[in-house]
Design an enzyme around this catalytic site. Structure first.
Site, PDB file in Angstrom:
ATOM      1  N   ASP A   4     -10.481   6.019  -3.001  1.00 32.13           N
ATOM      2  CA  ASP A   4      -9.302   6.631  -3.518  1.00 32.13           C
ATOM      3  C   ASP A   4     -10.154   7.738  -5.125  1.00 32.13           C
ATOM      4  O   ASP A   4     -11.275   7.515  -5.081  1.00 32.13           O
ATOM      5  CB  ASP A   4      -8.304   5.996  -3.845  1.00 32.13           C
ATOM      6  CG  ASP A   4      -8.830   4.689  -5.093  1.00 32.13           C
ATOM      7  OD1 ASP A   4      -9.912   4.188  -5.237  1.00 32.13           O
ATOM      8  OD2 ASP A   4      -7.956   3.910  -5.876  1.00 32.13           O
ATOM      9  N   TYR A   7      -7.483   6.243   3.849  1.00 37.01           N
ATOM     10  CA  TYR A   7      -7.186   4.914   3.249  1.00 37.01           C
ATOM     11  C   TYR A   7      -6.439   3.836   3.226  1.00 37.01           C
ATOM     12  O   TYR A   7      -6.422   2.638   2.673  1.00 37.01           O
ATOM     13  CB  TYR A   7      -6.467   5.956   1.617  1.00 37.01           C
ATOM     14  CG  TYR A   7      -6.301   4.513   0.689  1.00 37.01           C
ATOM     15  CD1 TYR A   7      -7.644   4.025  -0.305  1.00 37.01           C
ATOM     16  CD2 TYR A   7      -5.366   3.946  -0.045  1.00 37.01           C
ATOM     17  CE1 TYR A   7      -7.976   3.656  -1.356  1.00 37.01           C
ATOM     18  CE2 TYR A   7      -5.291   3.218  -0.938  1.00 37.01           C
ATOM     19  CZ  TYR A   7      -6.164   2.659  -1.575  1.00 37.01           C
ATOM     20  OH  TYR A   7      -6.116   2.047  -2.161  1.00 37.01           O
ATOM     21  N   GLU A  15       0.747  -1.258  -0.307  1.00 34.49           N
ATOM     22  CA  GLU A  15       0.110  -0.264  -0.196  1.00 34.49           C
ATOM     23  C   GLU A  15       0.898   0.950   0.007  1.00 34.49           C
ATOM     24  O   GLU A  15       0.820   1.708  -0.492  1.00 34.49           O
ATOM     25  CB  GLU A  15      -0.829  -0.008   1.538  1.00 34.49           C
ATOM     26  CG  GLU A  15      -2.141  -1.117   1.527  1.00 34.49           C
ATOM     27  CD  GLU A  15      -2.871  -0.507   0.159  1.00 34.49           C
ATOM     28  OE1 GLU A  15      -3.017   0.545   0.021  1.00 34.49           O
ATOM     29  OE2 GLU A  15      -3.802  -1.856  -0.335  1.00 34.49           O
TER      30      GLU A  15
END
Ligand code: SF4
Length: 267
Positions: free
Chosen positions: A143, A125, A42
């Protein structure tokens, strides 16, 4: 908060998961369940094309397969691996996270999005991604790909880029299923990146076409409350094209309001 009828929600989840299980790209971080590896992916994917991330990710998890080994390494070594991707702060954050969690029992990382957000550099996120993908938590993700997909799928009024970011997150939260929340979140982003693209969306092969308000005018659009003064601005179009992240509430952190693998990515 905008309401989506339960039947429509369930149909979206069913169609999207079925599509994702067949069509998803087979990427290395999708072959693992290890939370550390998922967190590394990520952070490396932030504002970076997927095909550039793959070799760096492989190198990183081969050298430092857990937080303990990463924390024991000199920061300069970590940065030497991550800096070629640009956005040089992420090597420092990975090292700082590893140092913070190294003494926790395996799998070292906390399981909830709220706890993850207390780690260095982790925004909403990234916390949602790790919590849902690695730990199966029912956490939403938004996103730039998801914003665009929602704009079209629900014919958002006003459109998502002008709407309050919290309303987009709340909308995403109503969709995330109890079963397979991580797959669902990745499927949303994957569909946004590969099918519901910024230009020339591929509606002819889209699994959500039967439930898409843009394609089926009889379906109701979703209306957001008007944004009050001081609302958090949505991602800019230039950032959206890069697949980058933005979001004033998370500035300086990875994983604000925008996404990790943009339309040009190959994730
Ligand atoms: S049908 Fe077209 S506009 Fe609607 S979600 Fe799919 S790709 Fe996007």
């Amino acid at each position: 908060m905008a309401r989506i009828p339960v039947r429509r929600r369930r149909r979206i989840v069913r169609l999207l998961l079925a599509w994702y299980r067949v069509e998803r790209r087979r990427l290395p971080w999708r072959q693992v369940a290890d939370p550390w590896a998922i967190l590394v992916s990520e952070i490396l994917l932030h504002q970076t094309q997927v095909d550039r991330v793959v070799p760096v990710y492989r190198d990183f998890v081969r050298r430092w397969p857990d937080p303990t080994s990463c924390a024991a390494a000199p920061l300069a070594d970590v940065k030497r691996v991550t800096d070629p991707l640009g956005y040089h702060v992420r090597g420092g954050w990975l090292h700082a996270i590893a140092s913070r969690v190294r003494d926790r029992p395996p799998p070292h990382l906390p399981r909830t999005a709220a706890e993850l957000r207390r780690l260095p550099g982790i925004g909403r996120y990234t916390a949602g991604a790790v919590a849902s993908i690695a730990f199966g938590a029912r956490e939403p993700l938004v996103d730039t790909n998801v914003v665009r997909l929602f704009e079209r799928l629900f014919r958002l009024e006003p459109d998502g880029r002008r709407a309050l970011s919290p309303q987009l997150w709340a909308l995403a939260a109503t969709l995330v299923p109890r079963a397979a929340p991580g797959d669902f979140n990745q499927a949303l982003m994957e569909l946004g990146a590969l099918v519901c693209r910024p230009r020339r969306p591929r509606c002819g092969v889209c699994p959500l076409e039967p439930v898409c308000a843009t394609r089926c005018p009889r379906l109701r659009s979703v209306r957001f409350e008007a944004a009050p003064t001081g609302a958090v601005p949505a991602p800019s179009r230039s950032r959206a094209r890069r697949g980058g992240r933005s979001g004033g509430q998370n500035r300086g952190r990875i994983g604000g309001a925008a996404g990790r693998h943009g339309p040009g990515g190959v994730r």
